[in-house]
Write a protein that holds these residues in place. Structure first.
Motif, PDB file in Angstrom:
ATOM      1  N   ARG A 162      23.302   3.224  -5.383  1.00 57.53           N
ATOM      2  CA  ARG A 162      22.845   2.551  -3.984  1.00 57.53           C
ATOM      3  C   ARG A 162      21.257   2.938  -3.671  1.00 57.53           C
ATOM      4  N   GLN A 163      20.968   4.108  -4.209  1.00 55.21           N
ATOM      5  CA  GLN A 163      19.683   4.543  -3.774  1.00 55.21           C
ATOM      6  C   GLN A 163      18.765   3.580  -5.072  1.00 55.21           C
ATOM      7  N   LEU A 164      19.536   3.409  -6.345  1.00 56.75           N
ATOM      8  CA  LEU A 164      18.590   2.671  -7.198  1.00 56.75           C
ATOM      9  C   LEU A 164      18.563   1.036  -6.825  1.00 56.75           C
ATOM     10  N   HIS A 165      19.398   0.654  -6.054  1.00 58.50           N
ATOM     11  CA  HIS A 165      19.412  -0.744  -5.557  1.00 58.50           C
ATOM     12  C   HIS A 165      18.151  -0.831  -4.562  1.00 58.50           C
ATOM     13  N   ASP A 166      18.109   0.143  -3.802  1.00 54.95           N
ATOM     14  CA  ASP A 166      17.161   0.380  -2.460  1.00 54.95           C
ATOM     15  C   ASP A 166      15.780   0.458  -3.290  1.00 54.95           C
ATOM     16  N   ALA A 167      15.540   1.136  -4.348  1.00 49.08           N
ATOM     17  CA  ALA A 167      14.367   1.223  -5.213  1.00 49.08           C
ATOM     18  C   ALA A 167      13.914   0.142  -5.748  1.00 49.08           C
ATOM     19  N   PHE A 168      15.048  -0.919  -6.340  1.00 50.40           N
ATOM     20  CA  PHE A 168      14.445  -1.990  -6.899  1.00 50.40           C
ATOM     21  C   PHE A 168      14.197  -2.962  -5.762  1.00 50.40           C
ATOM     22  N   ARG A 169      14.671  -3.011  -4.867  1.00 48.48           N
ATOM     23  CA  ARG A 169      14.456  -3.710  -3.599  1.00 48.48           C
ATOM     24  C   ARG A 169      12.853  -3.674  -3.163  1.00 48.48           C
ATOM     25  N   GLN A 170      12.671  -2.407  -3.080  1.00 52.45           N
ATOM     26  CA  GLN A 170      11.272  -2.153  -2.783  1.00 52.45           C
ATOM     27  C   GLN A 170      10.349  -2.415  -3.759  1.00 52.45           C
ATOM     28  N   LEU A 171      10.604  -2.428  -5.046  1.00 49.20           N
ATOM     29  CA  LEU A 171       9.722  -2.885  -6.034  1.00 49.20           C
ATOM     30  C   LEU A 171       9.566  -4.456  -6.081  1.00 49.20           C
ATOM     31  N   GLY A 172      10.463  -5.199  -5.555  1.00 51.81           N
ATOM     32  CA  GLY A 172      10.514  -6.742  -5.379  1.00 51.81           C
ATOM     33  C   GLY A 172       9.357  -6.871  -4.181  1.00 51.81           C
TER      34      GLY A 172
ATOM     35  N   SER B 214       1.082   1.422  -6.668  1.00 54.57           N
ATOM     36  CA  SER B 214       2.436   1.466  -5.828  1.00 54.57           C
ATOM     37  C   SER B 214       3.609   1.018  -6.978  1.00 54.57           C
ATOM     38  N   CYS B 215       3.276   0.217  -7.421  1.00 52.04           N
ATOM     39  CA  CYS B 215       4.061  -0.527  -8.578  1.00 52.04           C
ATOM     40  C   CYS B 215       4.496   0.735  -9.272  1.00 52.04           C
ATOM     41  N   LYS B 216       3.548   1.440 -10.013  1.00 49.57           N
ATOM     42  CA  LYS B 216       3.816   2.573 -11.012  1.00 49.57           C
ATOM     43  C   LYS B 216       4.600   3.564 -10.334  1.00 49.57           C
ATOM     44  N   LYS B 217       4.293   4.067  -9.099  1.00 50.51           N
ATOM     45  CA  LYS B 217       5.032   4.858  -8.206  1.00 50.51           C
ATOM     46  C   LYS B 217       6.362   4.465  -8.054  1.00 50.51           C
ATOM     47  N   GLN B 218       6.636   3.380  -7.790  1.00 49.91           N
ATOM     48  CA  GLN B 218       8.080   2.792  -7.631  1.00 49.91           C
ATOM     49  C   GLN B 218       8.924   2.687  -9.018  1.00 49.91           C
TER      50      GLN B 218
ATOM     51  N   ALA C  12       8.529   5.010 -11.231  1.00 50.85           N
ATOM     52  CA  ALA C  12       8.526   6.316 -11.673  1.00 50.85           C
ATOM     53  C   ALA C  12       9.860   6.705 -10.705  1.00 50.85           C
ATOM     54  N   VAL C  13      10.064   6.158  -9.382  1.00 50.60           N
ATOM     55  CA  VAL C  13      11.424   6.625  -8.653  1.00 50.60           C
ATOM     56  C   VAL C  13      12.416   6.137  -9.304  1.00 50.60           C
ATOM     57  N   ILE C  14      12.398   4.827  -9.905  1.00 54.07           N
ATOM     58  CA  ILE C  14      13.578   4.256 -10.615  1.00 54.07           C
ATOM     59  C   ILE C  14      14.077   4.828 -12.051  1.00 54.07           C
ATOM     60  N   LYS C  15      12.896   5.310 -12.642  1.00 52.64           N
ATOM     61  CA  LYS C  15      13.025   6.038 -13.707  1.00 52.64           C
ATOM     62  C   LYS C  15      13.948   7.464 -13.523  1.00 52.64           C
ATOM     63  N   LYS C  16      13.352   7.870 -12.502  1.00 48.44           N
ATOM     64  CA  LYS C  16      14.046   9.338 -12.267  1.00 48.44           C
ATOM     65  C   LYS C  16      15.460   9.116 -11.839  1.00 48.44           C
ATOM     66  N   LEU C  17      15.652   7.969 -10.960  1.00 47.72           N
ATOM     67  CA  LEU C  17      17.243   7.898 -10.612  1.00 47.72           C
ATOM     68  C   LEU C  17      17.949   7.215 -11.803  1.00 47.72           C
TER      69      LEU C  17
ATOM     70  N   GLY D 178       4.959 -15.552 -17.183  1.00 43.75           N
ATOM     71  CA  GLY D 178       4.515 -15.324 -16.028  1.00 43.75           C
ATOM     72  C   GLY D 178       3.509 -14.280 -15.730  1.00 43.75           C
ATOM     73  N   THR D 179       3.010 -14.086 -14.567  1.00 41.38           N
ATOM     74  CA  THR D 179       1.877 -13.177 -14.202  1.00 41.38           C
ATOM     75  C   THR D 179       2.596 -11.760 -14.006  1.00 41.38           C
ATOM     76  N   LEU D 180       1.909 -10.590 -13.777  1.00 45.35           N
ATOM     77  CA  LEU D 180       2.444  -9.422 -13.646  1.00 45.35           C
ATOM     78  C   LEU D 180       3.311  -9.449 -12.463  1.00 45.35           C
ATOM     79  N   GLU D 181       2.773 -10.111 -11.404  1.00 44.79           N
ATOM     80  CA  GLU D 181       3.469 -10.129 -10.056  1.00 44.79           C
ATOM     81  C   GLU D 181       5.076 -10.876 -10.189  1.00 44.79           C
ATOM     82  N   GLU D 182       5.113 -11.951 -11.296  1.00 45.15           N
ATOM     83  CA  GLU D 182       5.966 -12.765 -11.386  1.00 45.15           C
ATOM     84  C   GLU D 182       7.100 -11.636 -12.071  1.00 45.15           C
ATOM     85  N   GLU D 183       6.506 -11.120 -13.182  1.00 48.04           N
ATOM     86  CA  GLU D 183       7.416 -10.081 -13.760  1.00 48.04           C
ATOM     87  C   GLU D 183       8.044  -8.826 -13.175  1.00 48.04           C
ATOM     88  N   THR D 184       7.371  -8.558 -12.309  1.00 42.71           N
ATOM     89  CA  THR D 184       7.629  -7.326 -11.263  1.00 42.71           C
ATOM     90  C   THR D 184       8.771  -7.712 -10.500  1.00 42.71           C
TER      91      THR D 184
END
Length: 639
Positions: A511-521, A533-537, A539-544, A577-583
Motif C-alpha cells: 500500500r505504501q508502494l502504491h502511494d509512492a508510485f502515485r506521487q511519482l506520477g 524530486s523524481c530521483k527522491k521519489q 529512492a523511496v520506491i527502491k527502499k520500499l 516518449g519524453t522523460l515526463e512520459e516515461e515517468t
C-alpha cells in the motif's frame, strides 16, 4: 536449382537448428497435387507460380514482385525490438528476406510453411544465408516439425511482449492453404487471449505452487531429507530406477526378483503399473506441482515413502501415510528451517523430468551400480508410456513426423523435443558420473533410446549379476533419523507461525508502494517536472521494494504473481516518449504492480494461516532416535 544457394542456406540453418535440418533433409515432397514453377517477374524478381489441383496462383506479384514487398514493409512500420513475428507462408523467400533485413536481430521471427515442397524450392532458389547466419529464425514446416509449433509459440510469446506481437500471412497462401493456416492462427490467438486473461487473473490461477510449498512446510519440519535417507540405507548393492516408459511392459515382472536385493526407486507415474504387478517400490519420487492424483491412487500406494521437492503437489503428499523425504528446490522458507539450526538442506540436480531427478538422487546417495528400467525417452512401439499409467492400455500414436534418435535395439526410434532434451541430459550426466566416480550404469530398459555411457543388459541378467545380498530397505527407512531434535522442531514451528505476519507486513508495504508510485506520477504530470524530486521519489520506491524482497515470504509472491518483476521487465520493453512520459508510465505500471502485490500477499497470508495452523502442526514432528539395526532372520535390515 542452384546447388550453391542450397548448400549455403542449409549450412546457415544448421548453425542454429541442426536437428531441424536433419529432419528436413530426410523429408520427401509427397504433395502429389502441388507443383512449384519458377518464373521471373517483369521487374526481374524470382516468383513462384503454384499449381495445386485446379488452382494456379502466384505467390507475390506476377508483373511487379518488388513493389508489393516494399508496400508490405511500409504497412508493418517499425517492428519493436523484442516483438515475436509470425509469418504464415515463406513463398519464394522475398518477404522473409525483407522482414529479416528490416528488423533488429532481437526480433523473434517464426515462419510456418504448410508445404515442404515450397519450402524446399525456396531454399534452392533464394539466398537467405546471410539472414539465417545472423539470427535464429524458427522454421516450422508441415510434414517435418509442425508438432513443434506450440512449444515454439510458448517460448516466444510472453505477457510483456503481447502488445508487440505481429502475425502476417504471405500473399496467396489464404487461397492455397486456408484451412491449414486457420488451424495454427487459432492456436496463436487462443494463446494470446489466455495469456491476457491469465495475467489479469494471475494471482487466482497461479497460486498452486506457493500453496504447495506452504502446505508442505509442516512435513519439512519432520526433518526427513535425502541426505539422511542416504545415511539410513546401505549402498553396497545396486539401485533400480523404474521409469514409466512403454518398455516397462516387457520386463516389469522381473522386478519381483530384485525386491529386498536392490533399492527400487520409482517415478510417480510408474506406481500404478508396479502395484498392479504386485511390486511395491522402496520409495517413489514426485516433482510436479500439478501432478494428477489419479496416477498414484491405488490401494497400498499411500504406504510407500515419497521423495519430493517442497513445491511438489501438496494434495499428493498429504495422501501419503509413510515418510515424506524432502530435498531443497531453492525456496527460502523451507531452507530457513534448516539454516536456523545450521543444518544442510540437500539438493538434487534436475534435467527437467522426474527420472532425471531420480538418477541424480541415486548417484548422490552413493550407489556404485544404477540399473534403469522403463527409461525409454522415446515412443517405443508408438506408445508414450507403459500400460496402466494414464490408461489401462496406452494407445499408439502417429510417430511419422517425430525426431529420430539412436535406439538401444533398433537403429532409430521416434521421440519428441522435450524427451530429446532429457536424453541429452542423461548423455552428459551418465558420462560424467561414470568417468569421474566410476559409477556403473546398466540400461535394462529393453527398448527406447540409447544413452551414452550405459551398458545394455536385460533386466533379468542385471538382477542375477548384481542383486546378491538381501536387505530390508523398508526397515531401514522406517528407522530413519530426523534432522531435528524435539526442541529444534518446536523452534521451526514457531518460525512457521510467523509467516502469515510476514505477508501482512508485505501487504502494508504494498500500500505504501502504491502511494509512492502515485506521487511519482504526479511529479511526472507537473508542467515543470523537477528531476531531483523524481530521483527522491524513486529512492523511496527502491527502499520500499527492498523491504519486500528481504523477506523470505516474498519469494513465493514472485513465483505466484505473473511477472512479479513487472516493473523491470516492462521498462525493458518500453523505450518511447519524453522523460515526463516515461515517468508517468513507470508510475502507472508501478501502481498496477503494487495492487497485484497487495492482492497476492493477502491471498498467501490466508493460505499460510490455513496450512500452518497450530492444531495441524501438533501432529507432526513426533520423531524418535533411530535404532541400530541388526541382522534379523537372515535379512540384513540396515547398517
Amino acid at each position: 536449382m542452384s546447388r550453391e544457394i542450397w548448400d549455403k542456406n542449409i549450412a546457415a540453418m544448421r548453425k542454429w537448428y541442426p536437428s531441424f535440418v536433419e529432419l528436413f533433409l530426410k523429408s520427401k515432397d509427397n504433395e502429389e497435387d502441388l507443383e512449384v514453377c519458377r518464373e521471373v517477374s517483369r521487374d526481374g524478381e524470382l516468383i513462384f507460380r503454384i499449381r495445386k489441383g485446379e488452382r494456379r496462383i502466384y505467390l507475390g506479384g506476377k508483373r511487379n514482385a518488388k513493389e508489393p514487398v516494399e508496400i508490405w514493409l511500409q504497412r508493418l512500420g517499425r517492428i519493436h525490438k523484442y516483438a515475436p513475428v509470425f509469418l504464415f507462408g515463406a513463398g519464394s523467400g522475398a518477404y522473409l528476406k525483407a522482414l529479416a533485413q528490416h528488423t533488429e536481430k532481437e526480433v523473434n521471427l517464426i515462419v510456418y510453411e504448410p508445404s515442404v515442397t515450397i519450402f524446399r524450392a525456396m531454399l534452392q532458389e533464394t539466398d537467405l544465408s546471410e539472414e539465417l547466419q545472423g539470427r535464429p529464425i524458427a522454421f516450422l514446416v508441415e510434414g517435418v516439425n509442425e508438432t513443434e509449433f506450440e512449444p515454439v509459440m510458448n517460448r516466444v510469446v510472453a505477457v510483456e511482449s503481447l502488445n508487440f506481437l505481429r502475425e502476417e500471412i504471405h500473399p496467396g497462401y489464404r487461397a492455397l492453404f486456408g484451412e491449414q493456416l486457420l488451424c495454427y492462427i487459432k492456436k496463436l490467438q487462443r494463446k494470446t487471449e489466455s495469456m491476457q486473461v491469465g495475467y489479469n487473473t494471475g494471482v487466482l490461477f497461479c497460486k498452486d505452487l506457493a500453496q504447495n510449498v506452504l502446505g508442505n512446510l509442516k512435513y519439512v519440519c519432520d526433518g526427513y531429507n535425502t541426505k539422511l535417507l542416504s545415511e539410513a540405507i546401505p549402498h553396497n548393492g545396486p539401485a533400480i530406477l523404474v521409469a514409466a516408459g512403454p518398455s516397462l511392459n516387457k520386463n516389469i515382472q522381473e522386478l519381483r526378483q530384485a525386491k529386498n536385493k536392490a533399492f527400487i526407486l520409482a517415478v510417480d507415474t510408474a506406481i500404478k503399473p508396479l502395484m498392479k504387478a504386485g511390486i511395491v517400490p522402496d520409495a517413489f519420487l514426485t516433482i510436479d506441482p500439478h501432478k494428477l492424483l489419479a496416477l498414484v491412487e491405488i490401494d497400498g500406494a499411500e504406504n510407500i515413502p515419497v521423495i519430493a521437492p517442497t513445491s511438489a503437489r501438496h494434495a499428493l503428499l498429504e495422501r501419503q501415510k509413510a515418510k515424506k523425504i524432502f530435498y531443497s528446490d531453492g525456496y527460502l522458507i523451507p531452507r530457513h528451517i534448516y539454516n536456523m539450526h545450521k543444518k544442510e538442506f540437500p539438493g538434487v540436480a534436475t534435467g527437467g523430468s522426474v527420472a532425471c531427478n531420480c538418477f541424480s538422487l541415486l548417484y548422490k546417495m552413493g550407489f556404485d551400480t544404477i540399473i534403469m528400467v522403463g527409461q525409454d525417452l522415446a515412443y517405443t512401439n508408438h506408445k508414450s508410456h507403459a500400460d496402466g499409467t494414464f490408461e489401462e492400455v496406452m494407445p499408439e500414436k502417429n510417430t511419422d513426423h517425430m525426431i529420430m534418435v539412436k535406439g538401444n535395439y533398433e537403429e532409430q526410434v521416434p521421440t519428441l523435443l522435450n524427451l530429446r532434451m532429457y536424453l541429452d541430459w542423461f548423455h552428459k550426466y551418465v558420462t560424467g558420473v561414470k568417468k569421474r566416480y566410476h559409477v556403473r550404469v546398466i540400461n535394462a530398459t529393453e527398448g527406447g533410446a540409447w544413452i551414452e555411457g550405459t551398458e545394455l543388459m536385460t533386466l533379468k541378467d542385471a538382477i542375477v549379476e548384481t542383486c546378491t545380498q538381501e536387505i530390508s530397505f523398508e526397515t531401514c527407512i522406517a528407522r530413519m533419523k530426523s534432522a531435528f531434535s524435539r526442541e529444534e522442531y518446536e523452534k521451526a514451528v514457531e518460525y512457521l507461525h510467523s509467516i502469515p505476519g510476514e505477508y501482512e507486513e508485505i501487504e502494508t508495504i504494498a500500500r505504501q508502494l502504491h502511494d509512492a508510485f502515485r506521487q511519482l506520477g504526479q511529479i511526472g504530470s507537473s508542467k515543470s517536472m523537477n528531476k531531483d524530486s523524481c530521483k527522491k521519489q524513486l529512492a523511496v520506491i527502491k527502499k520500499l521494494s527492498g523491504q519486500c524482497s528481504q523477506k523470505d515470504a516474498f519469494q513465493l509472491i514472485e513465483a505466484t504473481v505473473p511477472g512479479a518483476d513487472f516493473i523491470i521487465r516492462s521498462e525493458y520493453y518500453y523505450e518511447n516518449g519524453t522523460l515526463e512520459e516515461e515517468t508517468r508510465e513507470i508510475a502507472r505500471k508501478g501502481m498496477k504492480y503494487s495492487e497485484l502485490l497487495e492482492q497476492c500477499a493477502a491471498l498467501l497470508k490466508d493460505i499460510a494461516k490455513r496450512e500452518l495452523r497450530k492444531e495441524d502442526m501438533d501432529g507432526c514432528g513426533k520423531n524418535s532416535e533411530s535404532e541400530i539395526c541388526d541382522d534379523v532372520g537372515g535379512v540384513k535390515e540396515c547398517r
